[in-house]
Design a protein around this motif. Structure first.
Motif, PDB file in Angstrom:
ATOM      1  N   SER A  46      -4.720   3.720  -8.789  1.00 33.83           N
ATOM      2  CA  SER A  46      -5.489   3.698  -7.544  1.00 33.83           C
ATOM      3  C   SER A  46      -6.671   2.747  -7.638  1.00 33.83           C
TER       4      SER A  46
ATOM      5  N   ALA B 188       0.953   3.983  -2.921  1.00 34.62           N
ATOM      6  CA  ALA B 188       0.647   5.375  -2.563  1.00 34.62           C
ATOM      7  C   ALA B 188       1.757   6.319  -3.013  1.00 34.62           C
TER       8      ALA B 188
ATOM      9  N   THR C 132       0.823  -1.204   0.000  1.00 33.31           N
ATOM     10  CA  THR C 132       0.000   0.000   0.000  1.00 33.31           C
ATOM     11  C   THR C 132       0.861   1.259   0.000  1.00 33.31           C
ATOM     12  N   ILE C 133       1.934   1.233   0.786  1.00 35.50           N
ATOM     13  CA  ILE C 133       2.832   2.388   0.826  1.00 35.50           C
ATOM     14  C   ILE C 133       3.500   2.595  -0.534  1.00 35.50           C
TER      15      ILE C 133
ATOM     16  N   ALA D  17       1.368   9.247  -5.755  1.00 39.48           N
ATOM     17  CA  ALA D  17       1.761  10.616  -5.409  1.00 39.48           C
ATOM     18  C   ALA D  17       2.782  11.158  -6.403  1.00 39.48           C
TER      19      ALA D  17
END
Length: 207
Positions: free
Chosen positions: A193, A13, A9-10, A17
């Motif tokens: 996403s 993300a 997930t990190i 970003a």
């Protein structure tokens, strides 16, 4: 144990970003490019200036009217180009001496339908618009190579004997694709996403 993979997930993300950041950067570049194109358009209406002897050519000089004296044609270059009516052909560029130890002059002197011509012109006063010499470097060479500074070039307002007048340089012909690039990055971020959320739901459903 957590119901979702923390590390994955990190990573996703951070990737999303980064893509959003690239999209915002492209929007900023779009504004900068618009301001630059407006400057070029204004340059075309300004009085003539002295021809810059060497590169880099400043933004304030590009698309300005100028003139220079070709003392002697040392060599002719040729490449694809268009004449003042938009007809494609072979653009002939003169490499000129401007003095005994001068930096020289590049001048686009006209367009013809046939390659390998030797135009019947060996020097004189050239009046036209300032641009930079044609750039034939590939994307990889631009990204990883050492690209020499392009030299200034005059696109003559008049053709020499046997050639057609070259197309007048037009700032409107310079592309500004930064908005489309920004939208692509935003789309990639959204797609990544959605795909990751669907993958998490599928994983949770199996558990």
């Amino acid at each position: 144990m957590p119901r979702f993979p923390v590390i994955s997930t990190i990573i996703v993300a951070l990737a999303v970003a980064t893509m959003i950041g690239l999209g915002i950067w492209q929007l900023q570049r779009k504004g900068e490019k618009e301001a630059l194109l407006a400057l070029y358009a204004a340059n075309a209406t300004k009085p003539a200036m002295a021809f810059p002897e060497i590169g880099p050519v400043s933004d304030d000089a590009l698309f300005r009217q100028s003139s220079a004296t070709c003392m002697k044609v040392v060599e002719w270059r040729s490449q694809s180009g268009r004449d003042s009516t938009g007809k494609p052909g072979i653009l002939y560029i003169a490499e000129c001496q401007t003095g005994a130890d001068g930096p020289g002059l590049l001048a686009a002197m006209g367009v013809a339908d046939r390659p390998n011509l030797k135009p019947d012109w060996n020097g004189g006063i050239v009046s036209g618009m300032i641009v930079t010499e044609p750039d034939h470097y590939s994307f990889l060479e631009r990204a990883f190579g050492v690209i020499p500074t392009p030299n200034p070039m005059l696109v003559s307002a008049n053709a020499v004997s046997g050639l057609r007048t070259p197309a007048k340089p037009d700032p409107a012909g310079i592309s500004n694709n930064h908005l489309s690039y920004a939208l692509q990055w935003f789309f990639f971020a959204a797609a990544a996403s959605v795909i990751y959320v669907l993958a998490l739901r599928k994983r949770q459903a199996k558990n």
